[in-house]
Write an enzyme that holds these catalytic residues in place. Structure first.
Site, mmCIF file in Angstrom:
data_model
loop_
_atom_site.group_PDB
_atom_site.id
_atom_site.type_symbol
_atom_site.label_atom_id
_atom_site.label_comp_id
_atom_site.label_asym_id
_atom_site.label_seq_id
_atom_site.Cartn_x
_atom_site.Cartn_y
_atom_site.Cartn_z
ATOM 1 N N SER A 179 -21.624 -16.417 0.202
ATOM 2 C CA SER A 179 -20.385 -17.192 0.253
ATOM 3 C C SER A 179 -19.504 -16.827 -0.927
ATOM 4 O O SER A 179 -19.998 -16.409 -1.978
ATOM 5 C CB SER A 179 -20.718 -18.687 0.203
ATOM 6 O OG SER A 179 -19.556 -19.462 0.005
ATOM 7 N N TYR A 238 -24.915 -25.916 -3.603
ATOM 8 C CA TYR A 238 -24.674 -24.874 -2.599
ATOM 9 C C TYR A 238 -24.333 -23.552 -3.281
ATOM 10 O O TYR A 238 -24.893 -22.495 -2.933
ATOM 11 C CB TYR A 238 -23.528 -25.322 -1.702
ATOM 12 C CG TYR A 238 -23.035 -24.280 -0.732
ATOM 13 C CD1 TYR A 238 -23.660 -24.075 0.486
ATOM 14 C CD2 TYR A 238 -21.909 -23.507 -1.018
ATOM 15 C CE1 TYR A 238 -23.210 -23.127 1.391
ATOM 16 C CE2 TYR A 238 -21.443 -22.560 -0.126
ATOM 17 C CZ TYR A 238 -22.093 -22.373 1.076
ATOM 18 O OH TYR A 238 -21.635 -21.425 1.963
#
Length: 288
Positions: A152, A165
């Site tokens: 990501s 995350y």
């Protein structure tokens, strides 16, 4: 076709990017194992692929459970006779993450529980480790192949309220580099894509929500590039397919000498920014 004769396993393939790539990879000649924790979603993806003439199977598995993802790989090899591509795509956002986008409730970092941490760690990082571990013997037996992970943009820059995350995705980048070094002698390449834009809103929706099939930007309404935060100004919004095509490149022979890389698949210049804004006259219009 770029994946003719290849066998690919994709986790998180019941929705979003995983579903889009299941469709794309089969159109490019691959046989695909559609792996998802949600059986109904996996079966829906399978139906879409088969209706388009693709060859696929659906497997229910939780990537955070090493035994389950190992069994998924074994089922794939038993069914198709080999494995060429293993894509650890499944991922979740940490609880309370991006509340302004998801419409959820803010949860302060210090209020997140051990269970919250273990959940996001288990899917986003352990799930990649377990998928790779399960795939390596099959890829070695095949004389080589490709492992792809979904990282990501949050692994490279900070996003509000998703530190856990971000930590797991940064771990994915490090894992990719280490595995590329260790597995290269077996002809196994290891890479990751790091989407910034063009991802599915299902990522932030409750489990079992209807599959949207479009990107955040596509469902947000009429596209206006002049107000988009993306520095690259195009006449259409970024889509799931923009990420899918980068994934296709990384698992195909077109990228035969790329390994250990994490590529920003839909950055559009977003990560080029510094932490301050400049007046427009410091950014002159392009010369025609």
């Amino acid at each position: 076709m770029r994946l003719q004769g290849k066998v690919a396993l994709i986790t998180g393939a019941g929705s979003g990017l995983g579903r889009r790539c299941s469709e794309l990879f089969t159109r490019e000649g691959a046989k695909v194992a559609i792996v998802d924790i949600d059986t109904d979603r996996a079966e829906q993806t399978l139906k879409l692929v088969q209706e388009a003439g693709g060859d696929a199977i659906a497997i229910t598995a939780d990537v955070a459970d090493r035994a389950q993802i190992t069994d998924a790989v074994n089922q794939t090899v038993d069914h198709y006779g080999k494995l060429d591509i293993a894509w650890a795509n499944a991922g979740i956002v940490s609880r309370g993450g991006v509340p302004t986008v998801a419409g959820g409730e803010f949860v302060a970092f210090e209020d997140l529980t051990e269970a919250d941490w273990q959940h996001v760690l288990g899917v986003n990082l352990s799930g990649v480790v377990y998928t790779a571990q399960a795939a390596v013997p099959a890829l070695k037996a095949n004389g080589g192949g490709t492992i792809l992970a979904t990282s990501s943009a949050a692994s490279m820059v900070a996003y509000h309220n998703i530190a856990m995350y971000s930590a797991t995705k940064a771990g994915v980048n490090g894992l990719v580099r280490g595995l590329a070094l260790d597995l290269g002698r077996f002809g196994i390449r290891v890479n990751a894509i790091a989407p910034t834009h063009g991802m599915s809103p299902n990522f932030l929706m409750p489990p079992g929500s209807p599959v949207v099939g479009q990107s955040y930007e596509e469902v947000a309404g009429p596209w206006n590039p002049t107000v988009s935060p993306i520095p690259l100004k195009l006449s259409r919004p970024p889509s799931l397919s923009d990420n899918a095509k980068v994934a296709l490149f990384l698992v195909s022979d077109d990228s035969a000498y790329i390994s250990g890389a994490t590529i920003g698949s839909t950055d559009g210049g977003t990560l080029s920014r510094v932490g301050m804004w400049f007046e427009e006259d410091l950014n002159p219009e392009p010369v025609s």
